[in-house]
Design a protein around this motif. Sequence first.
Motif, PDB file in Angstrom:
ATOM      1  N   ILE A 161      21.777   0.738  -4.439  1.00  0.00           N
ATOM      2  CA  ILE A 161      22.759   1.668  -3.887  1.00  0.00           C
ATOM      3  C   ILE A 161      23.042   2.753  -4.915  1.00  0.00           C
ATOM      4  CG2 ILE A 161      24.730   0.263  -4.673  1.00  0.00           C
ATOM      5  CD1 ILE A 161      26.193   1.138  -2.092  1.00  0.00           C
ATOM      6  N   ALA A 162      23.130   3.985  -4.449  1.00  0.00           N
ATOM      7  CA  ALA A 162      23.422   5.121  -5.330  1.00  0.00           C
ATOM      8  C   ALA A 162      24.342   6.075  -4.588  1.00  0.00           C
ATOM      9  CB  ALA A 162      22.133   5.840  -5.734  1.00  0.00           C
ATOM     10  N   ALA A 163      25.446   6.436  -5.220  1.00  0.00           N
ATOM     11  CA  ALA A 163      26.414   7.372  -4.643  1.00  0.00           C
ATOM     12  C   ALA A 163      26.826   6.963  -3.230  1.00  0.00           C
ATOM     13  CB  ALA A 163      25.849   8.789  -4.634  1.00  0.00           C
ATOM     14  N   GLY A 164      27.006   5.668  -3.030  1.00  0.00           N
ATOM     15  CA  GLY A 164      27.504   5.166  -1.759  1.00  0.00           C
ATOM     16  C   GLY A 164      26.475   5.010  -0.666  1.00  0.00           C
ATOM     17  N   ARG A 165      25.204   5.226  -0.970  1.00  0.00           N
ATOM     18  CA  ARG A 165      24.151   5.103   0.048  1.00  0.00           C
ATOM     19  C   ARG A 165      23.081   4.129  -0.433  1.00  0.00           C
ATOM     20  NH1 ARG A 165      23.906   8.754   4.147  1.00  0.00           N
ATOM     21  NH2 ARG A 165      21.706   8.250   4.410  1.00  0.00           N
ATOM     22  N   MET A 166      22.560   3.321   0.502  1.00  0.00           N
ATOM     23  CA  MET A 166      21.434   2.451   0.178  1.00  0.00           C
ATOM     24  C   MET A 166      20.184   3.308   0.095  1.00  0.00           C
ATOM     25  SD  MET A 166      22.775  -0.534  -0.134  1.00  0.00           S
ATOM     26  CE  MET A 166      21.332  -1.589  -0.213  1.00  0.00           C
ATOM     27  N   VAL A 167      19.543   3.303  -1.063  1.00  0.00           N
ATOM     28  CA  VAL A 167      18.353   4.129  -1.249  1.00  0.00           C
ATOM     29  C   VAL A 167      17.071   3.315  -1.216  1.00  0.00           C
ATOM     30  CG1 VAL A 167      19.535   5.965  -2.476  1.00  0.00           C
ATOM     31  CG2 VAL A 167      18.658   4.017  -3.771  1.00  0.00           C
ATOM     32  N   ALA A 168      17.176   1.986  -1.293  1.00  0.00           N
ATOM     33  CA  ALA A 168      15.987   1.145  -1.191  1.00  0.00           C
ATOM     34  C   ALA A 168      16.417  -0.293  -0.945  1.00  0.00           C
ATOM     35  CB  ALA A 168      15.146   1.219  -2.464  1.00  0.00           C
ATOM     36  N   VAL A 179      21.499 -10.259   4.515  1.00  0.00           N
ATOM     37  CA  VAL A 179      21.154 -11.348   3.601  1.00  0.00           C
ATOM     38  C   VAL A 179      20.804 -12.556   4.458  1.00  0.00           C
ATOM     39  CG1 VAL A 179      21.827 -12.667   1.574  1.00  0.00           C
ATOM     40  CG2 VAL A 179      22.852 -10.425   1.980  1.00  0.00           C
ATOM     41  N   ARG A 180      19.603 -13.059   4.284  1.00  0.00           N
ATOM     42  CA  ARG A 180      19.066 -14.099   5.156  1.00  0.00           C
ATOM     43  C   ARG A 180      19.409 -15.494   4.652  1.00  0.00           C
ATOM     44  NH1 ARG A 180      13.030 -11.420   4.808  1.00  0.00           N
ATOM     45  NH2 ARG A 180      13.620  -9.315   5.447  1.00  0.00           N
ATOM     46  N   PRO A 181      19.276 -16.489   5.521  1.00  0.00           N
ATOM     47  CA  PRO A 181      19.508 -17.876   5.072  1.00  0.00           C
ATOM     48  C   PRO A 181      18.558 -18.240   3.933  1.00  0.00           C
ATOM     49  CG  PRO A 181      19.375 -17.765   7.468  1.00  0.00           C
ATOM     50  CD  PRO A 181      18.951 -16.420   6.957  1.00  0.00           C
ATOM     51  N   GLY A 182      19.098 -18.846   2.891  1.00  0.00           N
ATOM     52  CA  GLY A 182      18.273 -19.300   1.787  1.00  0.00           C
ATOM     53  C   GLY A 182      17.719 -18.200   0.913  1.00  0.00           C
ATOM     54  N   GLU A 183      18.300 -17.005   0.984  1.00  0.00           N
ATOM     55  CA  GLU A 183      17.811 -15.862   0.228  1.00  0.00           C
ATOM     56  C   GLU A 183      18.797 -15.483  -0.869  1.00  0.00           C
ATOM     57  OE1 GLU A 183      15.821 -11.812   1.605  1.00  0.00           O
ATOM     58  OE2 GLU A 183      17.956 -11.839   2.122  1.00  0.00           O
ATOM     59  N   VAL A 184      18.254 -15.157  -2.042  1.00  0.00           N
ATOM     60  CA  VAL A 184      19.057 -14.578  -3.107  1.00  0.00           C
ATOM     61  C   VAL A 184      18.803 -13.073  -3.097  1.00  0.00           C
ATOM     62  CG1 VAL A 184      19.571 -14.541  -5.571  1.00  0.00           C
ATOM     63  CG2 VAL A 184      18.887 -16.685  -4.487  1.00  0.00           C
ATOM     64  N   PHE A 185      19.859 -12.319  -2.846  1.00  0.00           N
ATOM     65  CA  PHE A 185      19.761 -10.870  -2.667  1.00  0.00           C
ATOM     66  C   PHE A 185      20.483 -10.190  -3.822  1.00  0.00           C
ATOM     67  CE2 PHE A 185      21.048  -6.731  -1.097  1.00  0.00           C
ATOM     68  CZ  PHE A 185      19.990  -6.315  -0.296  1.00  0.00           C
ATOM     69  N   GLY A 186      19.758  -9.378  -4.582  1.00  0.00           N
ATOM     70  CA  GLY A 186      20.356  -8.653  -5.696  1.00  0.00           C
ATOM     71  C   GLY A 186      20.827  -7.280  -5.266  1.00  0.00           C
ATOM     72  N   PHE A 187      22.087  -6.993  -5.524  1.00  0.00           N
ATOM     73  CA  PHE A 187      22.720  -5.737  -5.106  1.00  0.00           C
ATOM     74  C   PHE A 187      22.962  -4.928  -6.372  1.00  0.00           C
ATOM     75  CE2 PHE A 187      26.620  -3.888  -2.715  1.00  0.00           C
ATOM     76  CZ  PHE A 187      25.848  -2.878  -2.174  1.00  0.00           C
ATOM     77  N   VAL A 188      22.189  -3.870  -6.591  1.00  0.00           N
ATOM     78  CA  VAL A 188      22.243  -3.172  -7.879  1.00  0.00           C
ATOM     79  C   VAL A 188      22.565  -1.695  -7.689  1.00  0.00           C
ATOM     80  CG1 VAL A 188      20.612  -4.806  -8.895  1.00  0.00           C
ATOM     81  CG2 VAL A 188      19.753  -2.673  -7.934  1.00  0.00           C
ATOM     82  N   GLY A 189      23.176  -1.141  -8.711  1.00  0.00           N
ATOM     83  CA  GLY A 189      23.545   0.267  -8.717  1.00  0.00           C
ATOM     84  C   GLY A 189      24.410   0.539  -9.931  1.00  0.00           C
ATOM     85  N   SER A 190      24.590   1.789 -10.244  1.00  0.00           N
ATOM     86  CA  SER A 190      25.399   2.155 -11.406  1.00  0.00           C
ATOM     87  C   SER A 190      26.873   1.923 -11.116  1.00  0.00           C
ATOM     88  CB  SER A 190      25.159   3.621 -11.767  1.00  0.00           C
ATOM     89  OG  SER A 190      25.552   4.465 -10.682  1.00  0.00           O
ATOM     90  N   ASN A 191      27.701   2.022 -12.141  1.00  0.00           N
ATOM     91  CA  ASN A 191      29.148   1.917 -11.946  1.00  0.00           C
ATOM     92  C   ASN A 191      29.614   3.006 -10.978  1.00  0.00           C
ATOM     93  OD1 ASN A 191      29.417  -0.218 -13.756  1.00  0.00           O
ATOM     94  ND2 ASN A 191      29.691   1.147 -15.507  1.00  0.00           N
ATOM     95  N   GLY A 192      30.416   2.604 -10.002  1.00  0.00           N
ATOM     96  CA  GLY A 192      30.930   3.558  -9.025  1.00  0.00           C
ATOM     97  C   GLY A 192      29.985   3.840  -7.872  1.00  0.00           C
ATOM     98  N   LYS A 239      29.050  -0.886  -4.977  1.00  0.00           N
ATOM     99  CA  LYS A 239      28.794  -2.325  -4.857  1.00  0.00           C
ATOM    100  C   LYS A 239      30.083  -3.101  -4.591  1.00  0.00           C
ATOM    101  CE  LYS A 239      27.031  -2.782  -8.959  1.00  0.00           C
ATOM    102  NZ  LYS A 239      27.368  -1.405  -9.420  1.00  0.00           N
ATOM    103  N   THR A 240      31.076  -2.920  -5.449  1.00  0.00           N
ATOM    104  CA  THR A 240      32.315  -3.672  -5.315  1.00  0.00           C
ATOM    105  C   THR A 240      33.045  -3.304  -4.031  1.00  0.00           C
ATOM    106  OG1 THR A 240      32.557  -3.930  -7.712  1.00  0.00           O
ATOM    107  CG2 THR A 240      34.563  -4.110  -6.391  1.00  0.00           C
ATOM    108  N   THR A 241      33.032  -2.040  -3.664  1.00  0.00           N
ATOM    109  CA  THR A 241      33.671  -1.625  -2.412  1.00  0.00           C
ATOM    110  C   THR A 241      33.030  -2.333  -1.227  1.00  0.00           C
ATOM    111  OG1 THR A 241      34.237   0.550  -3.306  1.00  0.00           O
ATOM    112  CG2 THR A 241      34.176   0.342  -0.913  1.00  0.00           C
ATOM    113  N   THR A 242      31.708  -2.416  -1.210  1.00  0.00           N
ATOM    114  CA  THR A 242      31.014  -3.117  -0.132  1.00  0.00           C
ATOM    115  C   THR A 242      31.430  -4.578  -0.077  1.00  0.00           C
ATOM    116  OG1 THR A 242      29.093  -1.648  -0.340  1.00  0.00           O
ATOM    117  CG2 THR A 242      28.745  -3.754   0.765  1.00  0.00           C
ATOM    118  N   MET A 243      31.452  -5.240  -1.233  1.00  0.00           N
ATOM    119  CA  MET A 243      31.809  -6.657  -1.266  1.00  0.00           C
ATOM    120  C   MET A 243      33.250  -6.878  -0.821  1.00  0.00           C
ATOM    121  SD  MET A 243      29.898  -8.019  -4.708  1.00  0.00           S
ATOM    122  CE  MET A 243      28.113  -8.297  -4.702  1.00  0.00           C
ATOM    123  N   ARG A 244      34.138  -5.969  -1.209  1.00  0.00           N
ATOM    124  CA  ARG A 244      35.539  -6.132  -0.799  1.00  0.00           C
ATOM    125  C   ARG A 244      35.708  -5.944   0.701  1.00  0.00           C
ATOM    126  NH1 ARG A 244      38.479  -2.903  -5.856  1.00  0.00           N
ATOM    127  NH2 ARG A 244      38.348  -4.643  -7.334  1.00  0.00           N
TER     128      ARG A 244
END
Length: 310
Positions: free
Chosen positions: A216-223, A38-51, A54-59
Amino acid sequence: MTRFPSVISTRVRQVLDIGGLAKKFGGRVALEDVTFSVRPGEVFGFVGSNGAGKTTTMRIVLGVLEADGGEVRWEGAPIDADGRRRIGYMPEERGLYPKMKVGEQLAYLARLHGMAASDAAAAVTRWTDRLGVGERVGDEVQKLSLGNQQRVQLCAALIHDPQVLVLDEPFSGLDPTAVEVMSAVLRGKADEGVPVVFSSHQLDLVERLCDRVGIIAAGRMVAVGTVEELRSGGVSRIDVVGPGGDWTAGLDGVTVVTQEGNRTRVELGDGTKDQEVLAAALAAGPVHEFAPYRPPLTELYRHVVSGGAA
């Protein structure tokens, strides 16, 4: 070996780097080689289904969980306790004290971050007014609506003037007015040079607000990329308005996706030229519109997560 993205210009200083994160809970893989920045001054959207992770990464970024592998870096160095104190964090499970008054709670959190009492009081006034809860500073949190509790939770993330924002589902349960207020605040912090990463299931909002998106899908960044970059990696589709009927018959490599009246959406196979499609449409009648179809993020998300399946 931890890997970090190499696609970012050397003119841009990478502030928050997530490199090769791995995490298991028992025998279940929660994260596998999760890498983005995530770069300076950037808004980065982190998306994926439940589970999806996402939350694990943030924690892990916040140090609430320990990674099994990989590393989090801030300003080029492994993040430590001091670096984490500079992050404004909004958890998905809200962490406010329900029986504590709004103003007292925010001031208390500001003091925990080392702010002087006068600075903490000023910050409470500034952020509660900015987020529309200035008149509720004397109320207990539990007496607020869920939407106002959400606003106070964002105040708590901003109260110490953080250098990075990490927000887990900050728009959940908000009415349209509150969404606009929060969006303006996040965009304003990014304009100050703060890197902002937030997760959300509201993909239309992510598309409108974010500079880049990570899926993110199933624990992997897909795009990872801008919405335009994600579009460029998909199939080529064209919207044609004009001729009706089966005007695409005989065109090799062209599939009709939808046809409603005189509006037809076609998909072009590899090697098929759009000018061939235009010529066929003109031969069938007047063409009023001929333009590439720009799929919304919701459609791009489904395409990426399904592995490119239609």
